[in-house]
Design a protein around this motif. Sequence first.
Motif, PDB file in Angstrom:
ATOM      1  N   HIS A  71     -25.466  18.514 -26.575  1.00 22.98           N
ATOM      2  CA  HIS A  71     -26.092  18.744 -25.259  1.00 22.98           C
ATOM      3  C   HIS A  71     -25.529  20.009 -24.624  1.00 22.98           C
ATOM      4  O   HIS A  71     -26.269  20.837 -24.083  1.00 22.98           O
ATOM      5  CB  HIS A  71     -25.829  17.533 -24.363  1.00 22.98           C
ATOM      6  N   THR A  74     -26.909  23.029 -26.335  1.00 19.07           N
ATOM      7  CA  THR A  74     -28.324  23.233 -25.973  1.00 19.07           C
ATOM      8  C   THR A  74     -28.454  23.922 -24.621  1.00 19.07           C
ATOM      9  O   THR A  74     -29.213  24.882 -24.462  1.00 19.07           O
ATOM     10  CB  THR A  74     -29.062  21.881 -25.942  1.00 19.07           C
ATOM     11  N   THR A 131     -33.269  16.209 -29.029  1.00 15.47           N
ATOM     12  CA  THR A 131     -34.159  17.040 -29.841  1.00 15.47           C
ATOM     13  C   THR A 131     -35.397  17.438 -29.044  1.00 15.47           C
ATOM     14  O   THR A 131     -35.850  18.592 -29.114  1.00 15.47           O
ATOM     15  CB  THR A 131     -34.583  16.285 -31.117  1.00 15.47           C
ATOM     16  N   THR A 134     -34.505  20.189 -26.748  1.00 18.91           N
ATOM     17  CA  THR A 134     -34.347  21.448 -27.486  1.00 18.91           C
ATOM     18  C   THR A 134     -35.698  22.100 -27.749  1.00 18.91           C
ATOM     19  O   THR A 134     -35.882  23.300 -27.544  1.00 18.91           O
ATOM     20  CB  THR A 134     -33.631  21.194 -28.822  1.00 18.91           C
ATOM     21  N   ARG A 138     -37.221  25.644 -26.190  1.00 16.18           N
ATOM     22  CA  ARG A 138     -37.626  26.712 -27.116  1.00 16.18           C
ATOM     23  C   ARG A 138     -39.085  27.121 -26.912  1.00 16.18           C
ATOM     24  O   ARG A 138     -39.440  28.280 -27.103  1.00 16.18           O
ATOM     25  CB  ARG A 138     -37.397  26.248 -28.553  1.00 16.18           C
ATOM     26  N   GLU A 144     -35.811  29.234 -21.121  1.00 15.77           N
ATOM     27  CA  GLU A 144     -34.871  29.776 -22.090  1.00 15.77           C
ATOM     28  C   GLU A 144     -34.274  31.090 -21.618  1.00 15.77           C
ATOM     29  O   GLU A 144     -34.969  31.934 -21.046  1.00 15.77           O
ATOM     30  CB  GLU A 144     -35.614  29.980 -23.419  1.00 15.77           C
ATOM     31  N   MET A 150     -32.825  30.114 -27.628  1.00 18.67           N
ATOM     32  CA  MET A 150     -32.512  28.954 -28.450  1.00 18.67           C
ATOM     33  C   MET A 150     -32.708  29.292 -29.926  1.00 18.67           C
ATOM     34  O   MET A 150     -33.817  29.604 -30.358  1.00 18.67           O
ATOM     35  CB  MET A 150     -33.434  27.785 -28.069  1.00 18.67           C
ATOM     36  N   GLU A 154     -30.199  25.560 -33.924  1.00 17.90           N
ATOM     37  CA  GLU A 154     -29.976  24.496 -32.950  1.00 17.90           C
ATOM     38  C   GLU A 154     -31.055  23.425 -33.074  1.00 17.90           C
ATOM     39  O   GLU A 154     -30.769  22.222 -33.057  1.00 17.90           O
ATOM     40  CB  GLU A 154     -29.994  25.087 -31.538  1.00 17.90           C
ATOM     41  N   VAL A 155     -32.288  23.882 -33.204  1.00 16.56           N
ATOM     42  CA  VAL A 155     -33.401  22.945 -33.341  1.00 16.56           C
ATOM     43  C   VAL A 155     -33.257  22.136 -34.626  1.00 16.56           C
ATOM     44  O   VAL A 155     -33.423  20.917 -34.645  1.00 16.56           O
ATOM     45  CB  VAL A 155     -34.748  23.702 -33.337  1.00 16.56           C
ATOM     46  N   ASN A 158     -30.344  19.456 -34.410  1.00 19.51           N
ATOM     47  CA  ASN A 158     -30.686  18.281 -33.615  1.00 19.51           C
ATOM     48  C   ASN A 158     -31.739  17.423 -34.304  1.00 19.51           C
ATOM     49  O   ASN A 158     -31.669  16.182 -34.282  1.00 19.51           O
ATOM     50  CB  ASN A 158     -31.177  18.704 -32.230  1.00 19.51           C
TER      51      ASN A 158
END
Length: 212
Positions: A71, A74, A131, A134, A138, A144, A150, A154-155, A158
């Motif tokens: 978290h 993110t 998720t 995220t 994005r 963002e 992002m 990262e995506v 998650n």
Amino acid sequence: MQTTRGLDRLVFFTDAVTAIAITLLVLPLVDSVTQAAHDGLSAEQFIGNNYAAISGFALSFVVIARLWLAHHSTFEHVRSYSSPLLLLNLFWAFTVVVLPLPTEMVSQFRTSPLSVGVYIGTMAASSLTLTAMTLLIRKHPRLEMEENPMPGREVFSNAVSTIGFFIALIVGVLVPAVNFYALLIILLTVPLQRVYDRRSAAARLAPAAQSS
């Protein structure tokens, strides 16, 4: 109108909720120590009698810490927030606050598909919500940070964790002999992340190699 102060309050609130949830995990053990001392038990006897509760606390602490780190990572890429992001964040905080309850259920009741399902299901719901946040960040440039967008990593991280939790949920519930050990499936996300990193690095180097 969303402001920087509003975003800061959102993050601070979430951090405080996480800290409280982690604190609540250990309180039943503290009460058990007091009761054990009152009953004249030794430290060794206390640990032996509460091994399941201690193990559950340690596992839940690691899970909450891992979810908070994700978290935190993110929101390093967030410059503003929207109503959907706010609602998702509140639900994420709810899953974290709820986790001490199934943790206590695990330590006090006999292991069953229901207790396994509630315990791992809470973690899966938390990971799924993260998720979703995220992906929302994005897909919306307004949320963002332009200077710190992002990353796909990262995506992917998650999303893979969420898939791992749901696989663990299904295995833990449907295969009673496995029960909570199904959470070890989450460890498989580490090599998957490394494969993704290697492929991403190769993709970045390919244009440079072609131009040379």
